[in-house]
Design a protein around this motif. Structure first.
Motif, PDB file in Angstrom:
ATOM      1  N   LEU A 229       1.053  -1.247   0.143  1.00  0.00           N
ATOM      2  CA  LEU A 229       0.432   0.129  -0.052  1.00  0.00           C
ATOM      3  C   LEU A 229       0.824   1.051  -0.073  1.00  0.00           C
ATOM      4  O   LEU A 229       1.692   1.350   0.701  1.00  0.00           O
ATOM      5  N   ARG A 230       0.605   2.514  -0.887  1.00  0.00           N
ATOM      6  CA  ARG A 230       1.364   3.379  -0.671  1.00  0.00           C
ATOM      7  C   ARG A 230       0.209   4.363   0.372  1.00  0.00           C
ATOM      8  O   ARG A 230      -0.468   5.019   0.650  1.00  0.00           O
ATOM      9  N   THR A 231       1.755   4.605   1.400  1.00  0.00           N
ATOM     10  CA  THR A 231       1.162   5.326   2.732  1.00  0.00           C
ATOM     11  C   THR A 231       2.550   6.811   2.606  1.00  0.00           C
ATOM     12  O   THR A 231       3.613   5.749   2.125  1.00  0.00           O
ATOM     13  N   VAL A 232       1.723   7.444   2.499  1.00  0.00           N
ATOM     14  CA  VAL A 232       2.368   8.705   2.739  1.00  0.00           C
ATOM     15  C   VAL A 232       1.998   9.130   4.568  1.00  0.00           C
ATOM     16  O   VAL A 232       1.159   8.634   5.402  1.00  0.00           O
ATOM     17  N   ALA A 233       2.612  10.089   4.911  1.00  0.00           N
ATOM     18  CA  ALA A 233       2.734  10.371   6.554  1.00  0.00           C
ATOM     19  C   ALA A 233       3.468  12.174   6.743  1.00  0.00           C
ATOM     20  O   ALA A 233       4.116  11.899   6.097  1.00  0.00           O
ATOM     21  N   GLY A 234       2.572  12.449   7.748  1.00  0.00           N
ATOM     22  CA  GLY A 234       2.919  14.128   8.101  1.00  0.00           C
ATOM     23  C   GLY A 234       2.007  14.360   9.348  1.00  0.00           C
ATOM     24  O   GLY A 234       1.142  14.227   9.348  1.00  0.00           O
ATOM     25  N   LEU A 235       3.254  15.623   9.804  1.00  0.00           N
ATOM     26  CA  LEU A 235       1.806  16.306  11.252  1.00  0.00           C
ATOM     27  C   LEU A 235       1.596  17.632  10.101  1.00  0.00           C
ATOM     28  O   LEU A 235       1.765  17.669   9.736  1.00  0.00           O
ATOM     29  N   VAL A 236       0.588  18.096  11.352  1.00  0.00           N
ATOM     30  CA  VAL A 236      -0.599  18.641  10.490  1.00  0.00           C
ATOM     31  C   VAL A 236      -0.100  19.854  12.089  1.00  0.00           C
ATOM     32  O   VAL A 236      -0.640  19.388  12.802  1.00  0.00           O
ATOM     33  N   PRO A 237       0.526  20.828  11.717  1.00  0.00           N
ATOM     34  CA  PRO A 237       0.641  22.149  12.218  1.00  0.00           C
ATOM     35  C   PRO A 237      -1.116  22.575  12.544  1.00  0.00           C
ATOM     36  O   PRO A 237      -2.313  22.609  12.060  1.00  0.00           O
ATOM     37  N   GLY A 238      -1.506  23.058  13.956  1.00  0.00           N
ATOM     38  CA  GLY A 238      -2.525  23.027  14.944  1.00  0.00           C
ATOM     39  C   GLY A 238      -3.245  22.226  16.123  1.00  0.00           C
ATOM     40  O   GLY A 238      -3.339  21.274  15.886  1.00  0.00           O
ATOM     41  N   SER A 239      -4.295  22.887  16.165  1.00  0.00           N
ATOM     42  CA  SER A 239      -5.465  21.993  16.785  1.00  0.00           C
ATOM     43  C   SER A 239      -5.524  20.691  16.390  1.00  0.00           C
ATOM     44  O   SER A 239      -6.066  20.369  15.498  1.00  0.00           O
ATOM     45  N   ALA A 240      -6.303  19.938  16.922  1.00  0.00           N
ATOM     46  CA  ALA A 240      -7.053  18.889  16.486  1.00  0.00           C
ATOM     47  C   ALA A 240      -7.504  18.495  15.869  1.00  0.00           C
ATOM     48  O   ALA A 240      -7.644  17.879  14.441  1.00  0.00           O
ATOM     49  N   VAL A 241      -9.109  20.079  15.856  1.00  0.00           N
ATOM     50  CA  VAL A 241      -9.645  19.679  15.380  1.00  0.00           C
ATOM     51  C   VAL A 241      -9.133  20.247  13.503  1.00  0.00           C
ATOM     52  O   VAL A 241      -9.874  20.051  12.915  1.00  0.00           O
ATOM     53  N   ASP A 242      -8.366  21.784  14.070  1.00  0.00           N
ATOM     54  CA  ASP A 242      -8.341  22.415  12.855  1.00  0.00           C
ATOM     55  C   ASP A 242      -7.470  21.039  11.334  1.00  0.00           C
ATOM     56  O   ASP A 242      -7.451  21.291  10.904  1.00  0.00           O
ATOM     57  N   ALA A 243      -6.356  20.339  12.601  1.00  0.00           N
ATOM     58  CA  ALA A 243      -5.911  19.865  11.905  1.00  0.00           C
ATOM     59  C   ALA A 243      -6.328  18.675  11.162  1.00  0.00           C
ATOM     60  O   ALA A 243      -6.504  18.428   9.419  1.00  0.00           O
ATOM     61  N   LEU A 244      -7.306  18.070  11.905  1.00  0.00           N
ATOM     62  CA  LEU A 244      -8.368  16.936  10.991  1.00  0.00           C
ATOM     63  C   LEU A 244      -9.616  17.802   9.882  1.00  0.00           C
ATOM     64  O   LEU A 244      -9.569  16.572   9.279  1.00  0.00           O
TER      65      LEU A 244
END
Length: 288
Positions: free
Chosen positions: A77-92
């Motif tokens: 499976l092609r899998t990518v990952a990364g940190l998303v800045p901001g609060s949990a709600v905003d990032a999600l």
């Protein structure tokens, strides 16, 4: 743009189960998997971070562990990952806007535990209520085997994917049927080569409430001829009927209106109850 299923991870068992469910769904859809972790710089390190480890390093390690677990189980499976800045709600919510589907742990992101089924707390509830695309909530401990029909003793884990899937269950209000909801559910059934059970409940027996919705579903049966569609009509509360049906399902699909009320976007009472008590993953599909 590359098709993408996204899962939010936070180091909990619930979010790891969500990541693996999202991986299986990405394979079913022929999409890539994206794992995201919300990260915001705080003046003090998180209590969960080991001494001498910066908060960003700990966030990266959390994400790396989830990526390693998923890649070990789904090497193709092609899998990518990364940190998303901001609060949990905003990032999600940002991640949800960029994906076909967002998958969250049932309580790892909500701060709730000890409730049977899917526990919905402040973060996950706000994400479900605000996401422009469908969101699936997966409880801790959910496994691939639970998506399939029971197997006999002696079947190896490698054989489980060959076992037929359990049905997909759709909660449908025939007074306000929404194409987005029906299409998501019947497509989910098609991807699993499973049946679709359409559950309708009514409070008072009536010709309108108890009658079949054959005309409503006929176009979908014609568009998806390979998906067996069964209608279940019962008297009582819709939430109760859907929770009961969830015990033998691979997925329950419910809807959420996107129109905001006086207090902003919200989740309806039936969907709220199903999220709290369903025995299988729950997909919440936004509709007008």
């Amino acid at each position: 743009m590359l098709r993408q299923v996204t899962a939010g991870v936070d180091g909990s068992a619930e979010s790891l189960a969500a990541a693996h469910w999202a991986a299986r769904e990405a394979l079913r859809r022929g999409a890539a998997l994206r794992l995201v972790h919300a990260w915001t710089r705080h003046p003090r390190p998180a209590l969960s971070a080991p001494a001498g480890t910066s908060e960003r390093d700990w966030a990266e390690q959390t994400l790396d562990r989830a990526v390693g677990s998923v890649r070990a189980a789904h090497s193709g499976l092609r899998t990518v990952a990364g940190l998303v800045p901001g609060s949990a709600v905003d990032a999600l919510l940002t991640a949800a806007a960029e994906a076909e589907l967002l998958v969250l742990g049932s309580s790892g992101l909500s701060g709730l535990s000890g409730v049977a089924g899917v526990a919905v707390g402040s973060v996950s509830q706000r994400v479900v209520a605000g996401s422009p695309h469908p969101v699936v909530l997966v409880r801790a401990g959910a496994t691939s085997a639970e998506e399939h029909l029971p197997v006999s003793d002696g079947v190896s884990p490698e054989e489980i994917p060959e076992t037929p899937y359990r049905d997909v269950v759709l909660g449908l209000d025939t007074r306000r049927p929404r194409d987005e909801l029906i299409e998501f559910a019947i497509e989910a059934a098609r991807l699993r080569a499973a049946g679709l059970r359409v559950v309708r409940a009514f409070g008072v027996p009536s010709a309108e409430g108890a009658g079949p919705c054959t005309d409503l579903l006929r176009p979908w049966r014609e568009k998806f001829p390979g998906v067996p569609v069964t209608e279940i009509v019962c008297e009582g509360r819709a939430a109760t009927a859907l929770v009961r049906a969830s015990s033998g399902a691979s997925l329950v699909v419910v809807g959420r209106r996107t129109r905001a009320g006086r207090l902003g976007t919200h989740i309806g009472p039936v969907t709220q109850a199903v999220l709290h008590h369903a025995a299988c993953p729950v997909a919440v599909v936004p509709h007008a």
